[in-house]
Design a protein around this motif. Structure first.
Motif, PDB file in Angstrom:
ATOM      1  N   LEU A  11       0.008 -15.274   7.554  1.00 47.24           N
ATOM      2  CA  LEU A  11      -0.685 -16.608   8.455  1.00 47.24           C
ATOM      3  C   LEU A  11      -1.255 -15.838   9.646  1.00 47.24           C
ATOM      4  O   LEU A  11      -2.043 -16.868  10.231  1.00 47.24           O
TER       5      LEU A  11
ATOM      6  N   LYS B 217      -4.588 -20.512  -9.433  1.00 49.12           N
ATOM      7  CA  LYS B 217      -3.624 -20.039  -7.992  1.00 49.12           C
ATOM      8  C   LYS B 217      -2.908 -18.749  -8.193  1.00 49.12           C
ATOM      9  O   LYS B 217      -2.261 -18.537  -9.311  1.00 49.12           O
TER      10      LYS B 217
ATOM     11  N   ASN C 119       2.307 -17.025  -2.654  1.00 51.91           N
ATOM     12  CA  ASN C 119       1.793 -18.263  -3.227  1.00 51.91           C
ATOM     13  C   ASN C 119       2.718 -19.514  -3.271  1.00 51.91           C
ATOM     14  O   ASN C 119       2.185 -20.584  -3.001  1.00 51.91           O
TER      15      ASN C 119
ATOM     16  N   PHE D 103       2.757 -21.476   0.084  1.00 52.47           N
ATOM     17  CA  PHE D 103       1.394 -22.195   0.499  1.00 52.47           C
ATOM     18  C   PHE D 103       1.856 -23.405  -0.153  1.00 52.47           C
ATOM     19  O   PHE D 103       0.948 -24.352   0.135  1.00 52.47           O
ATOM     20  N   ASN D 104       2.179 -23.577  -1.619  1.00 45.49           N
ATOM     21  CA  ASN D 104       2.189 -24.608  -2.319  1.00 45.49           C
ATOM     22  C   ASN D 104       2.913 -25.616  -1.672  1.00 45.49           C
ATOM     23  O   ASN D 104       2.847 -26.787  -1.614  1.00 45.49           O
TER      24      ASN D 104
ATOM     25  N   VAL E 128       1.343 -26.781   2.103  1.00 38.86           N
ATOM     26  CA  VAL E 128       0.170 -27.479   1.894  1.00 38.86           C
ATOM     27  C   VAL E 128       0.100 -28.316   0.637  1.00 38.86           C
ATOM     28  O   VAL E 128      -0.293 -28.053  -0.638  1.00 38.86           O
TER      29      VAL E 128
ATOM     30  N   PRO F 123      -6.333 -29.196  -0.428  1.00 46.03           N
ATOM     31  CA  PRO F 123      -5.377 -27.746  -0.072  1.00 46.03           C
ATOM     32  C   PRO F 123      -6.020 -26.506  -0.223  1.00 46.03           C
ATOM     33  O   PRO F 123      -5.410 -25.710   0.486  1.00 46.03           O
ATOM     34  N   SER F 124      -6.707 -26.295  -1.049  1.00 46.50           N
ATOM     35  CA  SER F 124      -7.487 -25.191  -1.217  1.00 46.50           C
ATOM     36  C   SER F 124      -8.167 -24.691   0.315  1.00 46.50           C
ATOM     37  O   SER F 124      -8.187 -23.189   0.568  1.00 46.50           O
TER      38      SER F 124
ATOM     39  N   ARG G  92      -5.788 -23.900   2.620  1.00 45.37           N
ATOM     40  CA  ARG G  92      -5.113 -22.368   2.563  1.00 45.37           C
ATOM     41  C   ARG G  92      -5.911 -21.409   2.865  1.00 45.37           C
ATOM     42  O   ARG G  92      -5.596 -20.456   3.397  1.00 45.37           O
TER      43      ARG G  92
ATOM     44  N   THR H  37      -5.658 -18.443   5.851  1.00 44.54           N
ATOM     45  CA  THR H  37      -5.733 -16.860   5.437  1.00 44.54           C
ATOM     46  C   THR H  37      -7.019 -16.344   6.152  1.00 44.54           C
ATOM     47  O   THR H  37      -7.265 -16.548   7.183  1.00 44.54           O
TER      48      THR H  37
ATOM     49  N   HIS I 189      -7.191 -20.098  -4.589  1.00 41.15           N
ATOM     50  CA  HIS I 189      -6.290 -21.524  -4.383  1.00 41.15           C
ATOM     51  C   HIS I 189      -6.672 -22.693  -5.178  1.00 41.15           C
ATOM     52  O   HIS I 189      -5.787 -23.596  -5.206  1.00 41.15           O
TER      53      HIS I 189
END
Lengths: 137, 137, 137
Positions: free
Chosen positions: A95, C14, C63, C66-67, C70, C88-89, C92, C96, C122
């Protein structure tokens, strides 16, 4: 100039460690007028960030925010063998930053007035962190 | 070519401001075939990001996500003297980018079809933001 | 050396895809002792990260984090026309990296022992992602 170097940064557990002075001293040993200075940390459980260096509460609050955002709760993770703070460290590193490139102008890093360069330690225990520097100019 | 420059970006409070055209114009004044263009923002309460530039709802949703992720609630923070939006601004900056380096190929920034470069203003009030550019090639 | 190139990376939805070997092979075709290698992804729904390459659970957990962070919940977003995983992609990707610059020392990328370079896909569907490389040295 096309030169690389390295710094060692000793941390004392989670939190932010100002390395601006160390980086500036390395640049002073390799003087250029204009160019690009890259800072790269060779770890995945510590990272880099640029933050306000005026009020130490800023980096305290930043670390506290990441403690809330990324829980140390092994039920959430598969990668648990290295301790409850390890997988959160990798997430916190993802992050934030592994690398920073800072323009050099008039012989100095073009940082804003309140900007400092920090190593962000994400592990609970002290670590010796290696930071690679590269300079073009 | 080893050259630096700067842009001023006037913001109107929280949100994303497309600076792709300004950066491209500076590059056009300093033409190179192949190289590396670095964009660096000299602030810790505004940041940089690359986002989709086709649908303006994307940057609206991105800003709204950060509003939910980083609450403006002074009970969470020690650093509160500069207003409820200040510490969240520093956190939002740490979660995004202070610097971006973009390869230059065939005389142009190698951006993807839908990529735009944005200043991400995190303060509620308008600010004049300084962005340093550096070009190698 | 001032050279650019590109990689194609085929994803299967993803998750994280290790491209360290592909990048190292391109560097081996363009040998330098000291320099700076930049990796830039030309998309806003896939991104880059450096992560631990020793235990595959690390990238699985990353991963999954992040799911959770977001949500794929279209009620939260305006930009919904491209599917519940699209906005969301973009978020994300903003959290990053779009670009990474890695110092080259002694002819190799100065990665730490456990660092790998990953494309972070993503979107739920497979995609062909384009990664631009640039080398100075």
């Amino acid at each position: 100039m096309n030169k690389s170097g390295a710094l060692q940064v000793q941390t004392r557990g989670k939190g932010l460690y100002d390395i601006t002075g160390q980086v500036a001293r390395w640049l002073a040993e390799n003087p250029i007028e204009t160019g690009l200075l890259t800072v790269f940390i060779q770890h995945t459980s510590a990272s880099l960030t640029i933050q306000e260096n005026a009020d130490p509460d800023v980096v305290f609050d930043l670390n506290a925010f990441f403690n809330r955002l990324v829980p140390e709760d092994n039920r959430l993770y598969r990668h648990t063998a290295e301790g409850a703070d390890d997988m959160p460290s990798h997430i916190r590193a993802a992050l934030t930053l592994t690398q920073l490139s800072i323009p050099v102008t008039d012989g100095r890093m073009a940082l804003g007035t309140w900007q400092g360069i920090y190593v962000f330690e994400h592990r609970a225990a002290p670590h010796r962190r290696r930071v690679v520097l590269h300079l073009f100019g």
